[in-house]
Design a protein around this motif. Structure first.
Motif, mmCIF file in Angstrom:
data_model
loop_
_atom_site.group_PDB
_atom_site.id
_atom_site.type_symbol
_atom_site.label_atom_id
_atom_site.label_comp_id
_atom_site.label_asym_id
_atom_site.label_seq_id
_atom_site.Cartn_x
_atom_site.Cartn_y
_atom_site.Cartn_z
ATOM 1 N N ARG A 176 0.845 -1.217 0.000
ATOM 2 C CA ARG A 176 0.000 0.000 0.000
ATOM 3 C C ARG A 176 0.870 1.253 0.000
ATOM 4 N NH1 ARG A 176 -2.950 -2.966 3.979
ATOM 5 N NH2 ARG A 176 -2.412 -1.484 5.652
ATOM 6 N N LEU A 177 1.963 1.233 0.772
ATOM 7 C CA LEU A 177 2.862 2.400 0.836
ATOM 8 C C LEU A 177 3.540 2.656 -0.514
ATOM 9 C CD1 LEU A 177 4.486 1.850 4.351
ATOM 10 C CD2 LEU A 177 3.015 3.754 3.709
ATOM 11 N N ILE A 178 3.881 1.553 -1.223
ATOM 12 C CA ILE A 178 4.502 1.707 -2.558
ATOM 13 C C ILE A 178 3.473 2.300 -3.522
ATOM 14 C CG2 ILE A 178 5.453 0.443 -4.541
ATOM 15 C CD1 ILE A 178 6.653 -1.536 -2.433
ATOM 16 N N ASP A 179 2.209 1.777 -3.444
ATOM 17 C CA ASP A 179 1.148 2.294 -4.326
ATOM 18 C C ASP A 179 0.902 3.779 -4.078
ATOM 19 O OD1 ASP A 179 0.925 -0.222 -5.355
ATOM 20 O OD2 ASP A 179 -0.857 -0.778 -4.182
ATOM 21 N N LYS A 180 1.039 4.210 -2.802
ATOM 22 C CA LYS A 180 0.810 5.632 -2.472
ATOM 23 C C LYS A 180 2.079 6.472 -2.650
ATOM 24 C CE LYS A 180 -2.945 4.623 0.741
ATOM 25 N NZ LYS A 180 -3.404 4.536 2.149
ATOM 26 N N LYS A 181 3.153 5.820 -3.178
ATOM 27 C CA LYS A 181 4.430 6.484 -3.488
ATOM 28 C C LYS A 181 5.116 7.082 -2.243
ATOM 29 C CE LYS A 181 3.673 7.234 -8.370
ATOM 30 N NZ LYS A 181 2.636 6.260 -8.492
ATOM 31 N N VAL A 182 4.862 6.449 -1.064
ATOM 32 C CA VAL A 182 5.553 6.874 0.159
ATOM 33 C C VAL A 182 6.986 6.315 0.144
ATOM 34 C CG1 VAL A 182 5.544 6.742 2.698
ATOM 35 C CG2 VAL A 182 3.389 6.874 1.436
ATOM 36 N N CYS A 183 7.148 5.144 -0.455
ATOM 37 C CA CYS A 183 8.473 4.518 -0.468
ATOM 38 C C CYS A 183 8.616 3.681 -1.730
ATOM 39 C CB CYS A 183 8.665 3.646 0.769
ATOM 40 S SG CYS A 183 7.504 2.280 0.842
ATOM 41 N N PHE A 184 9.812 3.183 -1.943
ATOM 42 C CA PHE A 184 10.037 2.213 -3.010
ATOM 43 C C PHE A 184 10.975 1.127 -2.490
ATOM 44 C CE2 PHE A 184 12.917 5.789 -3.595
ATOM 45 C CZ PHE A 184 14.154 5.180 -3.732
ATOM 46 N N VAL A 185 10.978 -0.012 -3.206
ATOM 47 C CA VAL A 185 11.776 -1.160 -2.737
ATOM 48 C C VAL A 185 13.116 -1.171 -3.447
ATOM 49 C CG1 VAL A 185 11.935 -3.676 -2.807
ATOM 50 C CG2 VAL A 185 9.840 -2.593 -2.064
ATOM 51 N N TRP A 186 14.157 -1.421 -2.686
ATOM 52 C CA TRP A 186 15.506 -1.518 -3.231
ATOM 53 C C TRP A 186 16.074 -2.865 -2.833
ATOM 54 C CZ3 TRP A 186 18.722 0.293 -6.629
ATOM 55 C CH2 TRP A 186 20.105 0.079 -6.487
#
Length: 821
Positions: free
Chosen positions: A167-177
Motif C-alpha cells: 500500500r505504501l509503494i502504491d501511495k508512493k511513500v516509499c520504493f523497494v531496493w
C-alpha cells in the motif's frame, strides 16, 4: 581501449545455458578484475553477486547490456585455473557454469538479495492519508530513510508486513531496493595488554605493592594478578579467556582500563586453531614401500598421473606422506582427497603429526565462516596441504604441485544430485593439468577404468604387494546360508561358525567388525496372510522399519510413517519382518554377547559434527568390542586390534541389476576384509552367502585383483561398457507416468537417426517413482571419440530445449548424467 566500451562476461549462480554479459561503467573500469565478484541486476530488479569470467570489447548483438552496479572484491576470489576448471566441468558434465559456481563457492561468497524499503523524499511529510499501520512505517522511514523487512516487522510488531508495504509503494511513500548483503565477516577478538610502562619490573612492583587505589579495589587486584599469571604461561591473553579464568566481571576489567593499567585491543583471529608449522617424518619406509615410492617419483616425471595399487594394510598412507613431503619442501601446495568426510578424522591425526600447521581440512561439516577462512588461507598459499572430500577440488590453489586421490575407486567421488554431477577424481586430473601438477591415485581395489589406463600406459603404475610388517592377508571362509534360517524362518543373521569366531575373538581381547549394507531394523515387513508389504506413498519402494524411532522410513524421500499393525489389504495383524538391517544386528549381538561392548556406525548413528570421530576414537582405544556398520566401516579405516570381520549378507552385494555389480561387490568385500589382521597376525573373514558359486567370491578368497580384472575387462569389451565406451544417462521425470514415457520416446526418436546404434532403452529403472515423480531412463554408449561425444552432448542439449518448447513436456525434468555411476 579506453574509448571502447568494456564488457564483462559474468557467471551468476543460476542454471543459465550461456553466461550473460554486462557493460562496465567508466567509474568501475579500474576496479573490475577477472575472478572478482561484481553486483549485477538480471531481469527487472533481481540482484546477484557474480564472478567476472572475461573482460572484452565485443558488444552483444541481440540485447542491450546493462551496467555492472558495483565491484565487491578488491582482489579476485578465484584464479584463472578455477575459471577453466568450472568451464571444463560445465562442458564435460553437461551443466551450466552457474551451477558449478553454486557448488564451488562457500555460501558467504554467494551474496543474498535482501529487500530494503527506501523513503521517497518527494512524498513529503504529510501522512494524513495513511492508515494506522502505514503511518507507523511512514514515520519510521521519515526518520531512518531506509528499513529492512525485519525492521518493518519490529515497527508493526507483526509478520504481516507485505500488504502494508504494498500500500505504501502504491501511495508512493516509499520504493523497494534490493540490496546485496555480505554475510561473511572476519572473527574479531578483544586482547588485553598491559600498559607498556609496566614492562619495567620496578614500575610493576610499585604498582602492585604501593598503589593505594588498587589495593582498596580487591577484585581489580585479583584480576590483575590473574592476568599476569596468564601472560606468563600463554604469552597473549584474550578478554573472554581472562574473564573465564579469573571469574571477574566486565566492570572490573573496565576499572583497570580506566586506571590506564590495562589496554584493550581488537584483532582479527582465526576461527580454526592450527598447530606450529613443522615437518617431522619419524618413520622409515620398508623395502617394499621404498620401491613403490621410487617407482612413483620416477613415473611422475614422464606421466602426469600414477596409480599406486597396494593391497590393504600395505602402508599406502606412509608412501603418500613421503611423496607429500617432497612437494612441500619444493614450496608447492598439495590436495589430499578422501571419498568420505568420515575418513578425514583418522587421516588428519596422522598427517598433523608429520606436517603440523601446514595442513588444513575442508568439507561440508564446517560452518560457512570456517570455510571462507580456509578458502582464503589456500588462496594466499598459507596452507600447504589440504585434506578434503570431493568439493575441495574447487579450492583456489595458488601453486598446486600434487593431488593425492586416496581410495580412488570409491563411488562417493561422484556427485549424484544436484548438478554438477562431476567425478572429483576425473576433475582432479584435469585441475592438476592446469598447473602442470601431478596426480597420485591410490587403492587396494582400483576402478576398472583407472587400472585399464595404467595397463595401457596412459597412467604410471606402482605396486605395493605385501602388507606392512609381513603380516599375511586374512583367510576367508565362505559360509553357505542356503539352508540356514532363524527361529522366525527369516534369513539367519549370525551363523553358528561366525558366532563361535566372535566368542573366540572377544576372549582374546580382540575386536570384531560386522558389515551389512542396509541400515534400519528390518528392510521390509510382509503380511503373513496375503503377502501385502507397506510401501512409500511417494516412491516405488518398501518402507524400512527403524526400531530406534519406532517408525517406518522411506530411504529415498525421507518420509516417516507410523508403524503398521493391521494389513491394509486383508486386515490381518500377523506381520513378518523380512531381512535385517544394522539396528537389528546390533540388538541380536547384545542378546548373544551380553558382556561385549557393541556399537553401530551408520548414517543414523553418527549425525553430529564430531559423532563419527568420537566413535572411531572409542574403537581405536579398545573401548568397544564389536562394531557393526554399513559402508562407513569399509572405507580405509585402520584399526590395529581387529582380527575378525564378518560380511553378513553377501547376496545383497551380488544381485544388483548393473554392469558394475561384480566390480562393486569385489571392492566392498576386499576392502572390508582388509580391516582384519592389520598389525600382528593373520586375520579371519567370514562371508555369509547363499550363492556360493558366484565367481567374485573366488577372486575375493584368493585376494586376486589381477584375475578379477582380467575376467571383468573381457565382459566389458564384449558388451561395449566402460572403459571401452563413454556413458551418458538421460533420466526423464514427471508426475504423470505417460508424459515421462512419451518424453523419453520423443528424445529416443530424435537421437535415433545419428546415434541409434549407441542407444539402450528407454526403460523404467528398478525404482521407477521417487517423490511422486515417475522416471524413465535412456542410456547412450558412445565410442571414445572426443569429437563425436561433444557433438552428441550438444545435440542432446538442443533436443532438451526442443522438448521443453512442446507444451506437453514443458514440466518434464531431463537429467543428463555423464559417466553415470
Amino acid at each position: 581501449m579506453s574509448s571502447l566500451v568494456l564488457y564483462a562476461e559474468v557467471i551468476i549462480p543460476l542454471a543459465l545455458p550461456k553466461n550473460y554479459t554486462w557493460s562496465v561503467p567508466e567509474s568501475l573500469r579500474e576496479q573490475v578484475r577477472t575472478g572478482a565478484r561484481v553486483e549485477v541486476v538480471l531481469g527487472k530488479n533481481k540482484k546477484y553477486a557474480g564472478v567476472v569470467k572475461r573482460l572484452h570489447t565485443e558488444k552483444p548483438e541481440a540485447f542491450e547490456a546493462k551496467d555492472i552496479l558495483n565491484v565487491l572484491d578488491a582482489e579476485p576470489v578465484i584464479f584463472e585455473q578455477q575459471l577453466k576448471l568450472w568451464e571444463w566441468i560445465a562442458r564435460y558434465y553437461m551443466c551450466s557454469e552457474g551451477e558449478v559456481m553454486a557448488a564451488a563457492l562457500p555460501a558467504h561468497f554467494k551474496l543474498s538479495s535482501e529487500t530494503v524499503v527506501m523513503y521517497n523524499e518527494e512524498f513529503g511529510d504529510d501522512f494524513s492519508t495513511l492508515d494506522h499501520d502505514e503511518y507507523l512505517v511512514g514515520e519510521a522511514l521519515l526518520i531512518k530513510k531506509e528499513l529492512k523487512l525485519a525492521e518493518v516487522q519490529q515497527v508493526l510488531d507483526s509478520h504481516r508486513v507485505y500488504p502494508v508495504i504494498k500500500r505504501l509503494i502504491d501511495k508512493k511513500v516509499c520504493f523497494v531496493w534490493e540490496a546485496l548483503k555480505e554475510t561473511w565477516a572476519p572473527k574479531k577478538e578483544t586482547f588485553v595488554l598491559l600498559n607498556q610502562k609496566y614492562d619495567n619490573e620496578d614500575e610493576l612492583a610499585t604498582l602492585l605493592n604501593d598503589d593505594k587505589k588498587l589495593q582498596r579495589a580487591e577484585k581489580q587486584m585479583e584480576l590483575l594478578l590473574a592476568y599476569l599469571h596468564l601472560m606468563k604461561t600463554q604469552g597473549e591473553v584474550t578478554k573472554s579467556e581472562l574473564l573465564k579464568k579469573s571469574g571477574a566481571s566486565d566492570a572490573q576489567v573496565k576499572g583497570l582500563v580506566d586506571k590506564n593499567i590495562l589496554w584493550l585491543e581488537k584483532r582479527q583471529v582465526d576461527r580454526l586453531q592450527y598447530l606450529p608449522r613443522t615437518i617431522q617424518i619419524d618413520f622409515e619406509l620398508t623395502a617394499a614401500q621404498q620401491r613403490a615410492f621410487e617407482s612413483i617419483s620416477e613415473q611422475l616425471v614422464s606421466k602426469p598421473v600414477c596409480l599406486l595399487h597396494g593391497v590393504t594394510a600395505s602402508g599406502k598412507t606412509q608412501v603418500y606422506i613421503r611423496v607429500i613431503e617432497k612437494y612441500i619442501r619444493q614450496g608447492k601446495q598439495v590436495l589430499y582427497l578422501l571419498p568420505e568426510i568420515a575418513l578425514t578424522s583418522q587421516v588428519i591425526r596422522r598427517l598433523q603429526k608429520h606436517f603440523g600447521g601446514y595442513i588444513g581440512i575442508y568439507h561440508s561439516k564446517f560452518n560457512q565462516n570456517e570455510r571462507v577462512e580456509i578458502w582464503n588461507k589456500v588462496k594466499t598459499g598459507e596452507l600447504k596441504v589440504v585434506l578434503g572430500a570431493r568439493s575441495s577440488i574447487f579450492l583456489p590453489f595458488a601453486d598446486l604441485g600434487l593431488i593425492v586421490v586416496d581410495e580412488e575407486h570409491d563411488t562417493s567421488y561422484k556427485q549424484q544430485d544436484p548438478a554438477p554431477r562431476y567425478n572429483a577424481r576425473d576433475g582432479a586430473i584435469y585441475y592438476a593439468s592446469l598447473f602442470n601438477a601431478n596426480v597420485l591415485l591410490g587403492s587396494a581395489t582400483p576402478s576398472v577404468e583407472s587400472y585399464f589406463n595404467a595397463q595401457s600406459q596412459k597412467y604410471g603404475l606402482a605396486m605395493l604387494g605385501e602388507r606392512f610388517g609381513g603380516v599375511q592377508l586374512p583367510a576367508i571362509d565362505i559360509v553357505d546360508t542356503k539352508r540356514m534360517f532363524g527361529a522366525d524362518k527369516n534369513k539367519i543373521i549370525i551363523s553358528p561358525a561366525l558366532q563361535a569366531a566372535i566368542d573366540q575373538s572377544i576372549e582374546q581381547n580382540k575386536q570384531v567388525i560386522l558389515f551389512q549394507n542396509r541400515r534400519g531394523y528390518s528392510p521390509y515387513q510382509v503380511c503373513q496372510t496375503c503377502g501385502w508389504i507397506p510401501h512409500c506413498k511417494y516412491c516405488d519402494v518398501t518402507l524400512t522399519f527403524h526400531k530406534n524411532t519406532h517408525k517406518l522410513h522411506c530411504h529415498y524421500c525421507g518420509t516417516v510413517y507410523p508403524p503398521v499393525h493391521a494389513c491394509m489389504a486383508c486386515g490381518s495383524d500377523k506381520f513378518a519382518q523380512r531381512n535385517f538391517g544394522t539396528e537389528r544386528i546390533e540388538e541380536q549381538l547384545e542378546e548373544m554377547f551380553p558382556k561385549a561392548r557393541v556399537a553401530r556406525m551408520d548414517i543414523d548413528s553418527v549425525r553430529g559434527k564430531t559423532a563419527h570421530d568420537n566413535l572411531i576414537q572409542q574403537f581405536e582405544q579398545n573401548r568397544l568390542d564389536i562394531l557393526v556398520g554399513t559402508q562407513m566401516v569399509v572405507k580405509g579405516l585402520d584399526f590395529e586390534n581387529v582380527n575378525l570381520v564378518g560380511i553378513l549378507d553377501a547376496d545383497s552385494l551380488l544381485s544388483f541389476a548393473d554392469f558394475r555389480v561384480n566390480e562393486r561387490a569385489f571392492q566392498l568385500m576386499e576392502q572390508v576384509s582388509g580391516r582384519a589382521g592389520r598389525k600382528d597376525k593373520q586375520g579371519k573373514v567370514y562371508i555369509q552367502v547363499s550363492n556360493t558359486q558366484h565367481p567374485v567370491l573366488y577372486f575375493v578368497q584368493q585376494h586376486d585383483y589381477g584375475m578379477f580384472y582380467n575376467q571383468e575387462i573381457e565382459g566389458r569389451k564384449m558388451f561395449f561398457y566402460p572403459p571401452f565406451s563413454r556413458l551418458i544417462q538421460l533420466t526423464f521425470k514427471h508426475k504423470d507416468k505417460g508424459v515421462a514415457e512419451a518424453a523419453a520416446q520423443m528424445m529416443t526418436f530424435a537421437l535415433n537417426a545419428e546415434y541409434g546404434k549407441f542407444l539402450v532403452g528407454p526403460a523404467e529403472p528398478v525404482v521407477n517413482r521417487i517423490r511422486n515423480q515417475f522416471l524413465m531412463e535412456l542410456l547412450i554408449k558412445l565410442p571414445k571419440d572426443g569429437e563425436l561425444i561433444q557433438r552428441c552432448k550438444r545435440y542432446i542439449q538442443e533436443q532438451i530445449a526442443v522438448l521443453h518448447n512442446d507444451k506437453r513436456f514443458r514440466n518434464v525434468v531431463v537429467i543428463a548424467d555423464v559417466d553415470a555411476m
